[in-house]
Scaffold this active site. Structure first.
Site, short mmCIF file in Angstrom:
data_model
loop_
_atom_site.label_atom_id
_atom_site.label_comp_id
_atom_site.label_asym_id
_atom_site.label_seq_id
_atom_site.Cartn_x
_atom_site.Cartn_y
_atom_site.Cartn_z
CG ASP A 1 183.80 8.54 37.94
OD1 ASP A 1 182.83 8.75 38.69
OD2 ASP A 1 184.26 9.39 37.15
CG ASN B 1 178.74 13.32 45.99
OD1 ASN B 1 179.16 13.48 47.13
ND2 ASN B 1 179.55 13.10 44.97
N GLY C 1 177.57 18.30 45.32
CA GLY C 1 178.15 18.16 43.99
C GLY C 1 177.54 17.07 43.14
CD GLN C 2 172.39 13.53 42.95
OE1 GLN C 2 171.87 14.06 43.94
NE2 GLN C 2 171.88 12.48 42.36
CG HIS D 1 176.18 7.96 41.17
ND1 HIS D 1 175.17 8.81 40.76
CD2 HIS D 1 177.23 8.76 41.51
CE1 HIS D 1 175.58 10.05 40.83
NE2 HIS D 1 176.84 10.06 41.30
CG LEU D 2 176.34 3.30 46.69
CD1 LEU D 2 176.56 2.05 47.53
CD2 LEU D 2 175.89 4.45 47.57
CG HIS D 3 181.19 8.59 43.85
ND1 HIS D 3 181.81 9.07 42.72
CD2 HIS D 3 180.02 9.29 43.95
CE1 HIS D 3 181.07 10.02 42.16
NE2 HIS D 3 179.98 10.17 42.90
P1 AMP Z 1 178.21 12.89 41.18
O1 AMP Z 1 178.97 14.18 41.13
O2 AMP Z 1 178.19 12.23 42.53
O3 AMP Z 1 176.82 13.02 40.57
O4 AMP Z 1 179.05 11.88 40.27
C1 AMP Z 1 178.83 11.65 38.92
C2 AMP Z 1 180.02 10.86 38.46
O5 AMP Z 1 179.69 10.25 37.23
C3 AMP Z 1 181.28 11.69 38.24
O6 AMP Z 1 182.33 11.19 39.06
C4 AMP Z 1 181.56 11.53 36.74
O7 AMP Z 1 182.93 11.44 36.45
C5 AMP Z 1 180.85 10.21 36.45
N1 AMP Z 1 180.42 10.03 35.07
C6 AMP Z 1 179.71 10.89 34.30
N2 AMP Z 1 179.49 10.36 33.09
C7 AMP Z 1 180.06 9.14 33.09
C8 AMP Z 1 180.17 8.09 32.12
N3 AMP Z 1 179.64 8.19 30.89
N4 AMP Z 1 180.84 6.97 32.46
C9 AMP Z 1 181.38 6.84 33.69
N5 AMP Z 1 181.30 7.78 34.64
C10 AMP Z 1 180.66 8.92 34.36
#
Ligand code: AMP
Ligand code: ZN
Length: 113
Positions: A29, A86, A92-93, A99-101
């Site tokens: 991330d 999310n 907060g998506q 994507h899985l965090h």
């Molecule tokens: P969400 O809030 O669950 O949609 O998470 C989106 C995640 O994507 C966030 O934790 C961002 O920091 C991450 N993110 C956004 N752009 C990038 C990128 N170019 N490379 C890596 N992570 C990213």
């Protein structure tokens, strides 16, 4: 399609890739919230968890297995980790390609903020 994670899959945007196979990719991330913060994404574009169908049953299972395998490799398996998916505004998506965090490496609070 203007999807940042599809662009990462096509290598049009760089990422620190930690794993890739025919179904998914995992990368660090860009704004890590924990010492280990990795995103595991399917190669198939699916906007939200609500857009998954029965046909995606094995795919989502694969993503969870890959996340847990990476947790072992990153040595956060025993101490503990969190897998988060999310979905939509209140969660907060911000990126609408599921994507899985994979989060770990420090104590996390519960319930989440
Ligand atoms: P969400 O809030 O669950 O949609 O998470 C989106 C995640 O994507 C966030 O934790 C961002 O920091 C991450 N993110 C956004 N752009 C990038 C990128 N170019 N490379 C890596 N992570 C990213
Ligand atoms: Zn996408």
């Amino acid at each position: 399609m203007d999807c940042i994670f599809c662009k990462i899959l096509k290598k049009e945007i760089p990422s620190k890739t930690v794993y890739e196979d025919e179904l998914c990719m995992a990368f660090e991330d860009i704004n890590p919230q924990t010492p280990v913060h990795i995103l595991v994404i399917p190669k198939k574009h699916i906007s939200t968890a609500l857009d998954m169908s029965e046909a995606d049953r094995e795919l989502i299972g694969h993503l969870v297995l890959v996340a847990s395998r990476i947790a072992r490799e990153k040595n956060i398996a025993e101490s503990g980790y969190r897998i988060v998916l999310n979905t939509n505004r209140d969660a907060g998506q911000t990126v609408f390609h599921i994507h899985l965090h994979l989060l770990g490496g420090r104590v996390m609070s519960w319930p989440p903020g």
